[in-house]
Design a protein around this motif. Structure first.
Motif, PDB file in Angstrom:
ATOM      1  N   THR A  41     -19.257  -1.057  -1.606  1.00 35.60           N
ATOM      2  CA  THR A  41     -18.177  -0.271  -1.018  1.00 35.60           C
ATOM      3  C   THR A  41     -17.259  -1.185  -0.214  1.00 35.60           C
ATOM      4  O   THR A  41     -17.716  -2.185   0.354  1.00 35.60           O
ATOM      5  N   PRO A  42     -15.964  -0.881  -0.133  1.00 30.71           N
ATOM      6  CA  PRO A  42     -15.027  -1.745   0.597  1.00 30.71           C
ATOM      7  C   PRO A  42     -15.433  -2.113   2.023  1.00 30.71           C
ATOM      8  O   PRO A  42     -15.195  -3.247   2.445  1.00 30.71           O
ATOM      9  N   ILE A 101     -16.105  -8.553  -6.396  1.00 32.36           N
ATOM     10  CA  ILE A 101     -16.337  -8.092  -7.767  1.00 32.36           C
ATOM     11  C   ILE A 101     -17.140  -6.798  -7.774  1.00 32.36           C
ATOM     12  O   ILE A 101     -16.831  -5.843  -8.505  1.00 32.36           O
ATOM     13  N   ALA A 102     -18.182  -6.739  -6.923  1.00 35.01           N
ATOM     14  CA  ALA A 102     -19.005  -5.531  -6.843  1.00 35.01           C
ATOM     15  C   ALA A 102     -18.175  -4.339  -6.375  1.00 35.01           C
ATOM     16  O   ALA A 102     -18.300  -3.223  -6.904  1.00 35.01           O
ATOM     17  N   VAL A 103     -17.304  -4.562  -5.401  1.00 38.34           N
ATOM     18  CA  VAL A 103     -16.468  -3.485  -4.867  1.00 38.34           C
ATOM     19  C   VAL A 103     -15.450  -3.025  -5.909  1.00 38.34           C
ATOM     20  O   VAL A 103     -15.265  -1.824  -6.131  1.00 38.34           O
ATOM     21  N   LEU A 104     -14.788  -3.983  -6.571  1.00 41.15           N
ATOM     22  CA  LEU A 104     -13.767  -3.631  -7.558  1.00 41.15           C
ATOM     23  C   LEU A 104     -14.350  -2.826  -8.717  1.00 41.15           C
ATOM     24  O   LEU A 104     -13.670  -1.953  -9.286  1.00 41.15           O
ATOM     25  N   ARG A 105     -15.595  -3.078  -9.048  1.00 40.63           N
ATOM     26  CA  ARG A 105     -16.239  -2.361 -10.157  1.00 40.63           C
ATOM     27  C   ARG A 105     -16.542  -0.913  -9.810  1.00 40.63           C
ATOM     28  O   ARG A 105     -16.777  -0.098 -10.705  1.00 40.63           O
ATOM     29  N   ALA A 116     -10.280   2.469   3.901  1.00 38.15           N
ATOM     30  CA  ALA A 116     -11.146   1.302   3.751  1.00 38.15           C
ATOM     31  C   ALA A 116     -10.880   0.558   2.452  1.00 38.15           C
ATOM     32  O   ALA A 116     -11.199  -0.633   2.339  1.00 38.15           O
ATOM     33  N   VAL A 117     -10.272   1.224   1.479  1.00 35.01           N
ATOM     34  CA  VAL A 117      -9.991   0.574   0.200  1.00 35.01           C
ATOM     35  C   VAL A 117      -9.087  -0.645   0.377  1.00 35.01           C
ATOM     36  O   VAL A 117      -9.141  -1.601  -0.414  1.00 35.01           O
ATOM     37  N   PHE A 118      -8.267  -0.663   1.434  1.00 37.31           N
ATOM     38  CA  PHE A 118      -7.364  -1.788   1.671  1.00 37.31           C
ATOM     39  C   PHE A 118      -8.098  -3.052   2.109  1.00 37.31           C
ATOM     40  O   PHE A 118      -7.485  -4.116   2.209  1.00 37.31           O
ATOM     41  N   LEU A 119      -9.399  -2.945   2.339  1.00 40.18           N
ATOM     42  CA  LEU A 119     -10.172  -4.131   2.709  1.00 40.18           C
ATOM     43  C   LEU A 119     -10.256  -5.139   1.562  1.00 40.18           C
ATOM     44  O   LEU A 119     -10.541  -6.317   1.795  1.00 40.18           O
ATOM     45  N   ILE A 120      -9.993  -4.717   0.341  1.00 43.74           N
ATOM     46  CA  ILE A 120      -9.954  -5.687  -0.755  1.00 43.74           C
ATOM     47  C   ILE A 120      -8.798  -6.664  -0.541  1.00 43.74           C
ATOM     48  O   ILE A 120      -8.873  -7.841  -0.921  1.00 43.74           O
ATOM     49  N   CYS A 121      -7.729  -6.171   0.077  1.00 41.77           N
ATOM     50  CA  CYS A 121      -6.595  -7.028   0.446  1.00 41.77           C
ATOM     51  C   CYS A 121      -6.897  -7.807   1.715  1.00 41.77           C
ATOM     52  O   CYS A 121      -6.673  -9.015   1.783  1.00 41.77           O
ATOM     53  N   VAL A 122      -7.438  -7.129   2.733  1.00 45.20           N
ATOM     54  CA  VAL A 122      -7.680  -7.759   4.034  1.00 45.20           C
ATOM     55  C   VAL A 122      -8.627  -8.951   3.907  1.00 45.20           C
ATOM     56  O   VAL A 122      -8.378 -10.017   4.487  1.00 45.20           O
TER      57      VAL A 122
END
Length: 334
Positions: A80-81, A122-126, A135-141
């Motif tokens: 999870t993000p 990779i785990a989160v994006l999948r 919290a999804v913006f944590l992939i950017c952060v």
């Protein structure tokens, strides 16, 4: 339970003694330390840094213990993000230690974050849903956190690290667009705190741009483009700040929730980004704005810290308990 509510609760880490989103406490306190240092409050800044470091060690211990003791639960958490706060928090601490001149510590933290980042990302994006809370913006952060730390260390390591930082900066912008497409805009008036990362992700992107500019690696058209992009990101961040603040006034959410750390971090990051962008671009009024926003961050950090300490001392078993100890009305059972 509806799918949307399930996603929100899962991203919040409900049921965990030390949910991953609590890593935002390290991020918030660490970036506050950076801001205090930039504005000359070094002693208070160092105190905040050691507090953030202590929290980071506790979270690292808890995350490792979960990995060794309950692998299935760890895997359910790590995709999870909010789990990416581990990466972002590590990079924020790295930046602060570099400001202290402790380059070996900063480099060590960069290496650690760089090793963990691709595995967790990779785990989160999948497992990203079509509709998600802030919290999804944590992939950017997390990605931009690496970009900032690389750019800060580039003068010590060489131009190659600045180019790595540029690649991460551009990748972070791609992840921001993806996160924005998934973000549930209703969170602006219903979110428990992590909806502020929608703006915080732009703030850390602007900070990365300012550090890339300050590295001195680029000149001519490339420097002009980077400067323009940095100022645009800053403007968009400030626009989000106004929208999110409006959402808070429209529907006040005064009860403590651990996700409020994910409000403090964007507030502090916007302040630090304004200070850094002002220094890198020469836009003087951003420095004044950054100083004002920093004290707003302090004002929000204090009650959030109290609520966090109150919950950890056992006065509440619910990570969403109120600051004053008054619990919110219980949710209806399924």
């Amino acid at each position: 339970m509806h799918e949307r509510e399930h996603v929100v609760n899962r991203y919040a880490g409900h049921g965990a003694a030390w949910p991953p989103v609590a890593g935002a406490a390290v991020m918030a306190t660490g970036i506050l330390s950076v801001g205090l240092s930039l504005t000359g409050f070094e002693v208070v800044s160092v105190v905040a840094l050691w507090f953030a470091t202590a929290l980071w060690l506790l979270l690292a211990f808890g995350f490792s213990a979960l990995l060794l003791g309950d692998r299935r639960r760890w895997e359910a958490t790590a995709d999870t993000p909010p789990a990416l706060t581990a990466v972002a928090a590590t990079t924020v601490l790295g930046v602060r230690f570099e400001l202290l001149g402790l380059t070996p510590v900063a480099v060590s933290l960069l290496v650690l974050a760089a090793v963990v980042w691709p595995v967790m990302l990779i785990a989160v994006l999948r497992h990203l849903p079509r509709q998600a809370p802030g919290a999804v913006f944590l992939i950017c952060v997390a990605t931009q956190g690496l970009a900032v730390l690389c750019a800060v260390l580039a003068p010590e390591a060489g131009d190659w690290l600045a180019r790595v930082a540029l690649g991460l900066f551009l990748l972070g912008l791609v992840w921001y667009v993806d996160a924005l497409a998934r973000f549930d805009l209703r969170q602006v008036v219903t979110g428990a705190g992590d909806h502020w990362i929608a703006g915080g992700a732009l703030a850390i992107s602007a900070l990365a741009g300012s550090k890339l500019l300050a590295s001195g690696v680029w000149s001519g058209g490339a420097a002009t483009t980077l400067r323009t992009a940095t100022l645009v990101l800053t403007a968009l961040d400030l626009a989000w700040y106004a929208v999110l603040l409006g959402g808070e006034f429209a529907r006040p959410r005064l009860a403590y929730d651990v996700r409020r750390w994910a409000t403090v971090f964007p507030l502090g990051m916007t302040a630090v980004a304004s200070l850094s962008v002002a220094a890198a671009t020469g836009v003087g009024w951003l420095d004044t704005l950054g100083r004002v926003l920093l004290w707003i961050t302090v004002a929000v950090w204090l009650p959030t810290s109290y609520g966090f300490a109150h919950s950890l001392m056992g006065h509440s078993h619910d990570p969403a308990s109120s600051v004053g100890g008054n619990r919110r009305p219980p949710r209806a059972r399924r």
